[in-house]
Design a protein around this motif. Structure first.
Motif, mmCIF file in Angstrom:
data_model
loop_
_atom_site.group_PDB
_atom_site.id
_atom_site.type_symbol
_atom_site.label_atom_id
_atom_site.label_comp_id
_atom_site.label_asym_id
_atom_site.label_seq_id
_atom_site.Cartn_x
_atom_site.Cartn_y
_atom_site.Cartn_z
ATOM 1 N N GLY A 29 0.838 -1.194 0.000
ATOM 2 C CA GLY A 29 0.000 0.000 0.000
ATOM 3 C C GLY A 29 0.866 1.235 0.000
ATOM 4 O O GLY A 29 2.074 1.169 0.249
ATOM 5 N N GLU A 30 0.255 2.353 -0.297
ATOM 6 C CA GLU A 30 1.007 3.600 -0.349
ATOM 7 C C GLU A 30 1.477 4.014 1.045
ATOM 8 O O GLU A 30 0.883 3.623 2.061
ATOM 9 N N THR A 31 2.515 4.790 1.097
ATOM 10 C CA THR A 31 3.028 5.298 2.366
ATOM 11 C C THR A 31 1.934 6.095 3.077
ATOM 12 O O THR A 31 1.268 6.930 2.466
ATOM 13 N N GLY A 32 1.751 5.818 4.366
ATOM 14 C CA GLY A 32 0.729 6.510 5.145
ATOM 15 C C GLY A 32 -0.636 5.877 5.064
ATOM 16 O O GLY A 32 -1.609 6.409 5.611
ATOM 17 N N ALA A 33 -0.747 4.727 4.385
ATOM 18 C CA ALA A 33 -2.060 4.094 4.230
ATOM 19 C C ALA A 33 -2.542 3.456 5.537
ATOM 20 O O ALA A 33 -3.736 3.250 5.709
ATOM 21 N N GLY A 34 -1.638 3.151 6.424
ATOM 22 C CA GLY A 34 -2.070 2.600 7.710
ATOM 23 C C GLY A 34 -1.490 1.240 8.041
ATOM 24 O O GLY A 34 -2.046 0.510 8.858
ATOM 25 N N LYS A 35 -0.335 0.902 7.439
ATOM 26 C CA LYS A 35 0.273 -0.402 7.737
ATOM 27 C C LYS A 35 0.687 -0.491 9.207
ATOM 28 O O LYS A 35 0.571 -1.544 9.830
ATOM 29 N N SER A 36 1.155 0.613 9.759
ATOM 30 C CA SER A 36 1.567 0.600 11.168
ATOM 31 C C SER A 36 0.369 0.350 12.079
ATOM 32 O O SER A 36 0.504 -0.272 13.139
ATOM 33 N N ILE A 37 -0.821 0.841 11.671
ATOM 34 C CA ILE A 37 -2.026 0.609 12.474
ATOM 35 C C ILE A 37 -2.312 -0.891 12.548
ATOM 36 O O ILE A 37 -2.686 -1.423 13.595
ATOM 37 N N LEU A 38 -2.117 -1.569 11.431
ATOM 38 C CA LEU A 38 -2.369 -3.009 11.379
ATOM 39 C C LEU A 38 -1.441 -3.750 12.344
ATOM 40 O O LEU A 38 -1.879 -4.618 13.113
ATOM 41 N N LEU A 39 -0.160 -3.385 12.316
ATOM 42 C CA LEU A 39 0.795 -4.063 13.196
ATOM 43 C C LEU A 39 0.578 -3.682 14.657
ATOM 44 O O LEU A 39 0.731 -4.507 15.553
ATOM 45 N N ASP A 40 0.216 -2.411 14.891
ATOM 46 C CA ASP A 40 -0.082 -2.005 16.273
ATOM 47 C C ASP A 40 -1.297 -2.758 16.807
ATOM 48 O O ASP A 40 -1.343 -3.129 17.990
ATOM 49 N N SER A 41 -2.281 -2.982 15.938
ATOM 50 C CA SER A 41 -3.469 -3.730 16.353
ATOM 51 C C SER A 41 -3.105 -5.154 16.725
ATOM 52 O O SER A 41 -3.533 -5.678 17.761
ATOM 53 N N LEU A 42 -2.299 -5.789 15.891
ATOM 54 C CA LEU A 42 -1.868 -7.152 16.193
ATOM 55 C C LEU A 42 -1.055 -7.175 17.489
ATOM 56 O O LEU A 42 -1.205 -8.083 18.321
ATOM 57 N N GLY A 43 -0.223 -6.146 17.675
ATOM 58 C CA GLY A 43 0.559 -6.066 18.905
ATOM 59 C C GLY A 43 -0.317 -5.998 20.142
ATOM 60 O O GLY A 43 0.007 -6.573 21.184
#
Length: 553
Positions: A29-43
């Motif tokens: 996905g594009e930068t800023g799309a929310g990949k970190s949100i996905l990993l934070d959620s899993l965390g």
């Protein structure tokens, strides 16, 4: 293996459910799309620290549920059992975070602490990111990784260590018992001699007390008893008078029936009078007052009761106490012999551990050479050809010996020619660190430390041949375990068995992040976007098709 992830009201994600499969899964996905949100959620589901800022604006709480398929011998099952929790082949981790910052964790709908959630999560997933300080970066786990890589026999060392420590415990206990016995030896000897001299018998105290009481009563009743005896005994006593009356009545009994009946009644009286004589004689004997006998009984009774008070037991327990103290006195001699035998056993057990640990140390040194060679073979393709890797195996002091042996093991690297070796965690470059982790993971692939591994932007800052090498190694790694990777590299994305696209969209003042799986055609279009940028060209689509075809070959 991670089988599904459900997210509700986390930052920009309103509602999302993802299903996962074995193999290599890529998230793009594009930068800023929310990949970190996905990993934070899993965390969050894995027990990471909660933050009220993760709750979507306007929502009262956020929740994340992660489902895992595990085997019967999985480490997570053991943790569940140790904490009295039920488990089966499906393990469901759930975390709720309220808007005020409070959080609650669950495993299979059973409330658990964040600590247990984190411990269980650590057995299920390894997450390797730019600033991850766990997993391979934690030197505490390096020894176990080297042992697994070399398929080394640690179990025999553990058994030898356990045997040695158990022998030491037995020796310490025996010495403590012996020392206590030796401190009491003089007292025991005196006590046993005293008890043996007295020879107390069960029930003796009660018998002596009864005899003493009877004699003292006899002394007190002697005058009354004498007057009773005088009235009944002798030629003029009551018994003699009754007998004379019976003899005279016997001569008259034939003259009348009533005289005969009177004789019969008098005979009964004489019979009972005989019993009176017997009872009086027995009472006199029982209560006979003998000053010497009374002194003897009182002296014995005094000794019994005095010794009982001394040992704080009942007089009737003195006989058992004599036997017990005698056994303790004998045990002192036997204890000295036992300590000597146990000391020899400790020496043998220690020698056995040292031999097993030395053999393991030698095997570790050989395995370290093999691991260093395996990692070195992975470095050049990952643009780390100037770096060097080594596995340090050093002896530990005796105070640090453990069931795992007598070695310290740590992975170290040198990133530039001439620079000193240092622990992995001290690498300055995040990109180098991620690629080093990948090289190590590929070399250690047979160890299968976790069912799922996640790499966060491991390809940052590289492209071309290096990105292809990263993708190829991730694919190899995914043959033995589930691998998920967040990537911006088309070469890496093309290697995936499954692909999801993370996108952000806005409607008025509301912004949302969504994740959806891609079909084969959509994958080609997404990889083409990654190749060309905002405007997808036919050339990019053709190149994307070639990358996908090459990956499938």
């Amino acid at each position: 293996m991670l089988s599904s992830l459900t997210i509700r009201d986390v930052v920009l994600i309103e509602a999302l459910t993802l299903d996962f499969a074995p193999g290599l899964g890529v998230l793009t996905g594009e930068t800023g799309a929310g990949k970190s949100i996905l990993l934070d959620s899993l965390g969050l589901a894995l027990g990471a620290r909660s933050d009220a800022g993760l709750v979507r604006s306007g929502a009262t709480q956020a929740s994340v549920t992660a489902s895992f398929e595990i085997g019967a011998d999985h480490a997570a099952r053991r943790l569940m059992t140790e904490n009295d929790l039920e488990s089966d082949d499906l393990l469901i981790l759930r975390r709720q975070v309220k808007a005020d910052g409070g959080s609650r964790g669950y495993i299979n709908d059973q409330p658990v602490s964040a600590t247990l959630l984190r411990d269980v999560g650590a057995t299920l997933i390894e997450i390797h990111g730019q600033h991850d300080d766990r997993g391979l970066l934690n030197a505490r786990g390096h020894r176990a990784l080297l042992d697994a890589f070399g398929r080394l026999d640690v179990a025999s060392v553990t058994a030898a260590y356990t045997g040695w420590r158990e022998a030491e415990t037995a020796l310490a206990t025996a010495r403590e018992t012996l020392e206590a016995g030796l401190r009491d030896r003089e007292w025991l000897s005196h006590a046993v001699s005293e008890l043996d001299a007295l020879k107390p018998l069960p029930g003796e105290e009660a018998e002596l007390a009864e005899a003493r009481s009877s004699m003292m009563k006899g002394q007190r009743l002697a005058e009354d008893m004498s007057s009773v005896t005088q009235l009944l005994d002798g030629s003029d006593g009551g018994f003699a008078q009754l007998r004379q009356a019976a003899r005279r009545l016997e001569r008259l009994s034939g003259e009348h029936e009533l005289l005969n009946e009177a004789l019969v009644a008098l005979d009964r009286t004489l019979t009972e009078a005989g019993e009176v004589e017997d009872k009086l004689a027995a009472a006199a004997e029982a209560m006979a007052y003998d000053p010497a006998r009374l002194d003897s009984v009182e002296a014995r009774l005094f000794e019994l009761r005095g010794l009982a008070r001394k040992h704080r037991v009942e007089p009737d327990a003195l006989a058992d106490l004599a036997a017990e103290l005698g056994a303790r006195a004998e045990a002192i001699g036997a204890g000295e012999e036992r300590v000597e035998k146990l000391a020899v056993a400790v020496g043998k057990a220690r020698a056995a551990f040292e031999a097993a640990a030395a053999a393991l140390s030698t095997a570790r040194a050989k395995a370290a050479v093999a691991l260093d060679k395996a990692v070195a073979g992975e470095l050049a393709p990952l643009k780390l050809d100037a770096a060097r890797f080594r596995t340090v195996v050093e002896p530990l002091g005796e105070g640090q010996w453990s069931p795992s042996g007598a070695d310290r093991v740590e992975f170290e690297i040198s990133t530039n020619p001439g620079s000193p070796f240092a622990p992995l965690i001290k690498i300055a470059s995040g990109g180098e660190l991620s690629r080093f982790i990948l090289a190590l993971k590929v070399a250690l692939a047979e160890t299968k430390t976790a069912g799922t591994m996640i790499f966060d932007e491991i390809d940052r800052g590289v492209g071309g041949a290096v990105a292809s090498a990263i993708g190829e190694r991730l694919a190899r790694l995914a043959q033995g375990t589930q691998v998920l990777v967040v990537t911006h590299s088309p070469q890496v994305a093309a290697r995936g068995d499954h692909q999801w696209r993370i996108a952000k969209s806005s409607s008025g003042e509301v912004t949302r992040t969504d994740v959806r799986p891609l079909s084969d055609a959509e994958r080609q279009e997404e990889i083409a976007r990654m190749l060309s940028g905002a405007t997808v060209t036919d050339e990019a689509r053709a190149q994307a098709g070639k990358l996908l075809a090459r990956s499938e070959a």
